[in-house]
Design an enzyme around this catalytic site. Structure first.
Site, PDB file in Angstrom:
ATOM      1  CG  ASN A  10      -1.742   1.233   1.369  1.00  0.00           C
ATOM      2  OD1 ASN A  10      -1.796   2.057   0.444  1.00  0.00           O
ATOM      3  ND2 ASN A  10      -2.390   1.395   2.512  1.00  0.00           N
ATOM      4  CE  LYS A  12      -0.158   3.214   4.758  1.00  0.00           C
ATOM      5  NZ  LYS A  12      -0.067   3.292   6.204  1.00  0.00           N
ATOM      6  CG  HIS A  95      -5.731   1.811   5.172  1.00  0.00           C
ATOM      7  ND1 HIS A  95      -5.319   2.728   6.116  1.00  0.00           N
ATOM      8  CD2 HIS A  95      -4.699   0.943   5.004  1.00  0.00           C
ATOM      9  CE1 HIS A  95      -4.082   2.428   6.498  1.00  0.00           C
ATOM     10  NE2 HIS A  95      -3.684   1.345   5.842  1.00  0.00           N
ATOM     11  CD  GLU A  97      -2.969   5.418   6.690  1.00  0.00           C
ATOM     12  OE1 GLU A  97      -2.957   5.486   5.448  1.00  0.00           O
ATOM     13  OE2 GLU A  97      -2.035   4.900   7.346  1.00  0.00           O
ATOM     14  CD  GLU A 167      -3.312  -2.524   7.127  1.00  0.00           C
ATOM     15  OE1 GLU A 167      -2.257  -2.777   6.542  1.00  0.00           O
ATOM     16  OE2 GLU A 167      -3.919  -1.442   6.995  1.00  0.00           O
ATOM     17  N   GLY A 173       2.750   2.257  10.711  1.00  0.00           N
ATOM     18  CA  GLY A 173       3.690   3.370  10.570  1.00  0.00           C
ATOM     19  C   GLY A 173       4.394   3.730  11.866  1.00  0.00           C
ATOM     20  CB  SER A 213       5.528  -1.902  11.714  1.00  0.00           C
ATOM     21  OG  SER A 213       5.138  -0.566  11.996  1.00  0.00           O
TER      22      SER A 213
HETATM   23  P1  13P Z   1       3.253   0.355   7.509  1.00  0.00           P
HETATM   24  O1  13P Z   1       3.739  -0.946   6.914  1.00  0.00           O
HETATM   25  O2  13P Z   1       3.994   1.545   7.003  1.00  0.00           O
HETATM   26  O3  13P Z   1       3.163   0.274   9.005  1.00  0.00           O
HETATM   27  O4  13P Z   1       1.744   0.544   6.974  1.00  0.00           O
HETATM   28  C1  13P Z   1       0.838  -0.484   7.104  1.00  0.00           C
HETATM   29  C2  13P Z   1      -0.388  -0.147   6.329  1.00  0.00           C
HETATM   30  O5  13P Z   1      -1.133   0.740   6.709  1.00  0.00           O
HETATM   31  C3  13P Z   1      -0.649  -0.900   5.105  1.00  0.00           C
HETATM   32  O6  13P Z   1      -1.935  -0.656   4.626  1.00  0.00           O
END
Ligand code: 13P
Length: 250
Positions: A10, A12, A95, A97, A167, A173, A213
């Site tokens: 992803n 983003k 997601h 976010e 997740e 992150g 992560s």
């Molecule tokens: P990270 O791997 O940067 O922690 O992000 C995970 C994520 O949100 C994947 O959709």
């Protein structure tokens, strides 16, 4: 039949189109186990260019979001037929976010799931709890409720088309990863929920990915868990070396 192994990236809101093209071209030159599906979820602006590159067949592309209506006066949104028209196969839905910054509710995500499935897009449906919910010990109920409320009255045959991504928000992150045991415990509960609602054929077929992560240093231990079928990788999917190492961690 053994479930599909999936390494999804992803990106983003990162990379320009030329930068994204370079990452995918470099990735395409790597040598990977072809039984692993590699799904790159790039910004919508990139998808057409990426999908036209000459690549191994197991490199696929997904969008990061989609609207539940197919077309009309919804400025700024993207409809399922648009993704379909450029040959995109997957779409991330729900997601954390999107849930947090764009107020996506379980109910709205249910509509998006319906639309994606109606247009033969494979949803990568995200669920996961905040740190406060985990500290209260309510993570399993929280995640199962997210699934229940969005799956609504979808049929088992439709659920079988979905990829679930667990997740935990506290691991996204942050550099803090769920332990392999924490991931396994939640994935097992999700699978048991699928088994009780839709039967064993569906439960044993649906891939459940872990996200939060994921890195080359922890991917192997996480992917080795019985109910973990791969990863949804954020930051580490933006670097070819680290993403390639994760793809090769099964
Ligand atoms: P990270 O791997 O940067 O922690 O992000 C995970 C994520 O949100 C994947 O959709």
């Amino acid at each position: 039949m053994r479930r599909k192994k999936i390494a999804a990236g992803n990106w983003k809101m990162n990379t320009t189109v030329p930068e994204g093209v370079k990452i995918v071209q470099d990735l395409g030159e790597g040598s990977f186990d072809i039984s692993v599906d590699i799904v790159i979820c790039a910004p919508a602006t990139h998808l057409d260019a990426l999908n036209q590159l000459e690549l191994p067949k197991n490199i696929l592309f997904g969008a990061q979001n989609m609207y539940h209506e197919t077309h009309g006066a919804y400025t700024g949104e993207i409809g399922a037929p648009m993704l379909q028209s450029i040959g995109i196969t997957h779409v991330i839905l729900g997601h954390s976010e999107r849930r947090e910054y764009f107020n996506e509710s379980n109910e709205m995500l249910g509509k998006k799931l319906r639309t994606a499935l109606d247009h033969e897009l494979i949803p990568i449906f995200c669920c996961g709890e905040s740190l406060a919910v985990r500290n209260a010990g309510a993570q399993n109920n929280h995640v199962i409720r997210q699934l229940k409320e969005s799956f609504g009255d979808l049929e088992g045959s439709e659920i079988a088309e979905i990829i679930i991504a667990y997740e935990p928000i506290w691991a996204i992150g942050t550099g803090e990863t769920a332990t392999p045991e924490q991931a396994q415990e939640m994935h097992c509960d999700i699978r048991e929920f699928l088994r009780s609602e839709y039967g064993s054929d569906v439960a044993d077929y649906v891939p459940i990915l872990y996200g939060g992560s994921v890195k080359p240093a922890n991917a192997k231990d996480i992917f080795a868990q019985e109910d973990v079928d791969g990863g949804l990788v954020g930051g580490a999917s933006l670097k070819v070396d680290s993403f390639a190492a994760i793809v090769n961690s099964f």
